[in-house]
Design a protein around this motif. Structure first.
Motif, mmCIF file in Angstrom:
data_model
loop_
_atom_site.group_PDB
_atom_site.id
_atom_site.type_symbol
_atom_site.label_atom_id
_atom_site.label_comp_id
_atom_site.label_asym_id
_atom_site.label_seq_id
_atom_site.Cartn_x
_atom_site.Cartn_y
_atom_site.Cartn_z
ATOM 1 N N TYR A 1 101.137 15.482 85.454
ATOM 2 C CA TYR A 1 100.188 14.384 84.751
ATOM 3 C C TYR A 1 99.580 13.150 85.136
ATOM 4 N N LEU A 2 99.904 12.838 86.425
ATOM 5 C CA LEU A 2 99.490 11.792 86.710
ATOM 6 C C LEU A 2 98.727 11.716 87.589
ATOM 7 N N VAL A 3 97.394 11.148 88.116
ATOM 8 C CA VAL A 3 96.260 11.829 89.019
ATOM 9 C C VAL A 3 96.244 10.284 89.887
ATOM 10 N N PRO A 4 96.091 9.921 90.289
ATOM 11 C CA PRO A 4 95.664 8.872 90.665
ATOM 12 C C PRO A 4 94.741 9.436 91.318
ATOM 13 N N LYS A 5 93.631 7.446 91.604
ATOM 14 C CA LYS A 5 92.315 7.574 92.453
ATOM 15 C C LYS A 5 92.662 8.202 93.959
ATOM 16 N N GLY A 6 92.068 8.843 94.298
ATOM 17 C CA GLY A 6 92.167 9.523 96.077
ATOM 18 C C GLY A 6 93.128 10.155 96.018
ATOM 19 N N GLN A 7 93.166 11.037 94.619
ATOM 20 C CA GLN A 7 94.229 12.397 95.033
ATOM 21 C C GLN A 7 93.804 13.118 95.446
ATOM 22 N N ILE A 8 94.183 14.451 96.229
ATOM 23 C CA ILE A 8 93.571 15.368 96.517
ATOM 24 C C ILE A 8 93.918 17.026 96.473
ATOM 25 N N THR A 9 93.815 17.629 95.999
ATOM 26 C CA THR A 9 94.609 18.978 95.312
ATOM 27 C C THR A 9 93.923 20.205 96.135
ATOM 28 N N ASN A 10 94.624 20.686 96.886
ATOM 29 C CA ASN A 10 94.456 21.391 97.675
ATOM 30 C C ASN A 10 94.447 23.117 96.920
ATOM 31 N N PHE A 11 94.004 24.154 96.860
ATOM 32 C CA PHE A 11 93.902 25.572 96.881
ATOM 33 C C PHE A 11 93.774 26.033 97.688
ATOM 34 N N ALA A 12 94.321 27.285 97.555
ATOM 35 C CA ALA A 12 93.558 29.210 97.789
ATOM 36 C C ALA A 12 94.409 30.320 97.465
ATOM 37 N N VAL A 13 93.014 31.154 97.291
ATOM 38 C CA VAL A 13 92.962 32.783 97.425
ATOM 39 C C VAL A 13 92.546 33.200 98.209
ATOM 40 N N THR A 14 93.174 34.335 98.478
ATOM 41 C CA THR A 14 93.190 35.519 99.799
ATOM 42 C C THR A 14 92.803 36.809 98.943
ATOM 43 N N LEU A 15 91.209 37.193 99.658
ATOM 44 C CA LEU A 15 90.431 37.936 98.821
ATOM 45 C C LEU A 15 90.464 38.974 99.502
ATOM 46 N N ARG A 16 90.893 40.714 99.725
ATOM 47 C CA ARG A 16 90.495 41.407 100.140
ATOM 48 C C ARG A 16 88.886 41.703 100.024
ATOM 49 N N VAL A 17 88.419 42.136 101.232
ATOM 50 C CA VAL A 17 86.301 42.601 100.678
ATOM 51 C C VAL A 17 86.599 44.321 100.780
ATOM 52 N N ASP A 18 86.408 44.721 99.479
ATOM 53 C CA ASP A 18 86.467 46.112 99.014
ATOM 54 C C ASP A 18 85.052 46.541 99.524
ATOM 55 N N ASP A 19 84.216 45.707 99.067
ATOM 56 C CA ASP A 19 82.199 46.270 99.313
ATOM 57 C C ASP A 19 81.800 44.729 99.510
ATOM 58 N N VAL A 20 81.100 44.910 101.198
ATOM 59 C CA VAL A 20 80.764 43.959 101.628
ATOM 60 C C VAL A 20 79.295 43.763 100.594
ATOM 61 N N VAL A 21 78.662 42.400 99.961
ATOM 62 C CA VAL A 21 77.323 42.066 99.000
ATOM 63 C C VAL A 21 76.988 41.196 100.096
ATOM 64 N N ALA A 22 76.301 41.012 100.176
ATOM 65 C CA ALA A 22 75.715 39.403 101.115
ATOM 66 C C ALA A 22 75.788 38.545 100.205
ATOM 67 N N HIS A 23 76.319 37.313 100.492
ATOM 68 C CA HIS A 23 76.478 36.424 99.827
ATOM 69 C C HIS A 23 77.137 36.108 99.007
ATOM 70 N N ALA A 24 78.101 37.084 98.978
ATOM 71 C CA ALA A 24 78.598 37.750 97.531
ATOM 72 C C ALA A 24 79.955 36.020 96.841
ATOM 73 N N ALA A 25 78.722 35.866 95.943
ATOM 74 C CA ALA A 25 79.418 34.441 95.418
ATOM 75 C C ALA A 25 80.226 34.596 94.291
ATOM 76 N N GLY A 26 81.187 33.137 94.457
ATOM 77 C CA GLY A 26 82.352 32.909 93.195
ATOM 78 C C GLY A 26 82.167 32.097 92.408
ATOM 79 N N SER A 27 82.617 31.828 91.942
ATOM 80 C CA SER A 27 83.128 29.545 91.755
ATOM 81 C C SER A 27 84.286 29.128 91.303
ATOM 82 N N VAL A 28 84.287 28.320 91.384
ATOM 83 C CA VAL A 28 85.180 26.860 91.023
ATOM 84 C C VAL A 28 85.025 25.893 90.166
ATOM 85 N N GLN A 29 85.027 26.404 88.713
ATOM 86 C CA GLN A 29 85.066 25.931 87.594
ATOM 87 C C GLN A 29 85.416 24.154 87.121
#
Length: 471
Positions: free
Chosen positions: A414-442
């Motif tokens: 709950y303490l977030v100083p200037k310059g802090q970068i927090t990295n995240f990741a999700v690993t996805l399996r492609v079930d159906d190939v969709v051109a330019h399949a777009a999700g989002s980070v909000q």
């Protein structure tokens, strides 16, 4: 915003009486070398209020052993040293024979034994009528187990004591970065014994600096929190009201946003917070002025000896206070996206981040309610098969949410100083190939995107969302 104390960052703030610790330790008999060791935290000295009021005594233990489980612990509490000052009642896990009790306990430690071990064993003490103020008694705790070495200790109980009631501190808003503010500190001895002196702890949260340094104060830091522990001279009689001779002066620096001044005032000699925080202290320069006390309202003299341990805090009397200080400042938060290529039946890992651009430090003492999170919508045609430890499906124990999201990714503190970068990741399996399949980070403020309201201190909206794209 609720104003919690510095839990997880500097200390747990409670009454000074509950934070004290004596240093008398005693080992248990019958210990076998090589066994895990479970050690009693040094019991806090107790100031016993007049009957019919009671004082409760709890016991905590600690161990260095990880993932320890011990169910056959027997604690022996020998309270015969309190026979002339207090009536003693033991908790329900104890069998008492007079003032000696045997108490059954079990302890379990997780992967991080620093969290400590609570116990069921408790004492409830009531002063005997006619007990003379200032009379002291002791009790002793030992323990045994076939699976661990139990190290006990000795505690002390004294009849009566001072009790400082701190006046309410003033909150401040709309503070200008670079300005100074003042905070008067005033208190009254509501106890039944005088105090031979005063010690006052000041904790300045991120964004604040002490504008004054005194020769009779020592200074130190625990992470971004600055501490001062001051010892102004002067005894405090019963019912006497006194104040620090000069208000606490604080400088509002460039990182200030939501910040706080915590104040704890106690009788001189009271052990406790923040002495157990591993702080390296430096005394103010001898050439600096000394912080003094001034009497606002004279108290009454008493034949009772002065005390150095506070009575339990009751009713509206509290020795601890928090001033909430809000500065005019901004703290910009931004999210980044990611893209990858992957064929049907293969996996791809998308790495993204949440960045604190500042200039202010976000310090949220509400328990995490005021810290942003990243809400992740998966690209169509994919199934989540993995994620970083700081991400989780929006609904636990739901296979659909685990596979299809959305995912919530959280900051580490709950303490977030200037310059802090927090990295995240999700690993996805492609079930159906969709051109330019777009999700989002909000970027989301609060537990649900539908209720998210970007705060005034983060005026930029253009960096609150980013795309997660496959193929």
């Amino acid at each position: 915003m609720r104003r919690n104390s510095l839990t997880g960052l500097a200390a747990v703030f409670v009454s000074a009486a509950g934070l004290a610790a004596s240093m008398l330790m005693a080992g248990s008999a019958g210990a076998v070398s090589g066994e895990p060791v479970i050690t009693l935290d040094a019991p806090a000295p107790v100031a016993l209020p007049g009957a019919p009021a009671v004082a409760g005594v709890n016991f905590d233990f600690h161990t260095k052993a990880k993932n320890l489980t011990v169910h056959d612990v027997t604690l022996t509490v020998d309270a015969r040293g309190l026979s002339k000052i207090a009536k003693v009642a033991f908790s329900s896990n104890c069998t008492a024979h007079g003032l000696v009790a045997t108490c059954s306990e079990s302890f379990e430690s997780g992967s991080d034994p620093k969290t400590g071990l609570g116990s069921m064993t408790q004492l409830t003490l009531t002063a005997l009528r006619g007990s003379r103020l200032g009379t002291t008694g002791t009790y002793k705790i030992t323990g045994q187990s076939t699976h661990a070495q139990i190290v006990g200790g000795t505690g002390s109980v004294t009849v009566g004591g001072p009790s400082f009631g701190l006046n309410r501190l003033a909150d401040h808003t709309n503070l200008k970065v670079g300005s100074n503010l003042t905070e008067p500190v005033q208190f009254t001895n509501a106890g039944n014994r005088p105090a031979r002196g005063v010690q006052t702890v000041l904790a300045a949260s991120p964004g604040l600096d002490f504008a004054d340094h005194y020769s009779n104060c020592k200074y130190g830091s625990n992470g971004p929190v600055h501490f001062a522990k001051c010892y102004p001279k002067g005894a405090i009689n019963i019912a006497e009201t006194a104040a620090l001779s000069a208000p606490v002066r604080l400088h509002v620096n460039s990182t200030a946003l939501f910040t706080y001044l915590d104040v704890l005032t106690a009788p001189l000699g009271q052990p406790g917070w923040p002495d157990d925080q591993g702080i390296t202290w430096t005394w103010g320069k001898k050439s600096a002025p000394a912080l003094k006390l001034k009497v606002i309202k004279a108290g009454r003299h008493s034949s009772a000896p002065a005390g150095s341990v506070s009575l339990p805090q009751t009713g509206t009397v509290t020795d601890y206070g928090i001033a909430s200080l809000k500065a005019r400042n901004t703290a910009d938060f931004a999210v980044s996206g990611a893209s990858a290529q992957a064929g049907a039946g293969t996996t791809a890992t998308l790495g993204f981040r949440l960045t604190a651009n500042g200039p202010a430090t976000l310090y949220d003492r509400s328990g995490g309610e005021g810290v942003p999170t990243a809400w992740v919508t998966l690209p169509p045609g994919t199934t989540a098969v993995g994620h970083s430890a700081n991400c989780s499906p929006w609904q636990e124990d739901n296979p659909t949410a685990e596979a299809k999201g959305p995912y919530v990714c959280s900051l580490p503190s709950y303490l977030v100083p200037k310059g802090q970068i927090t990295n995240f990741a999700v690993t996805l399996r492609v079930d159906d190939v969709v051109a330019h399949a777009a999700g989002s980070v909000q970027l989301v403020w609060g537990p649900d995107p539908a209720d998210s309201h970007r705060p005034d201190f983060d005026p930029r909206s253009g960096n609150d969302s980013a795309a997660l794209t496959l193929n």
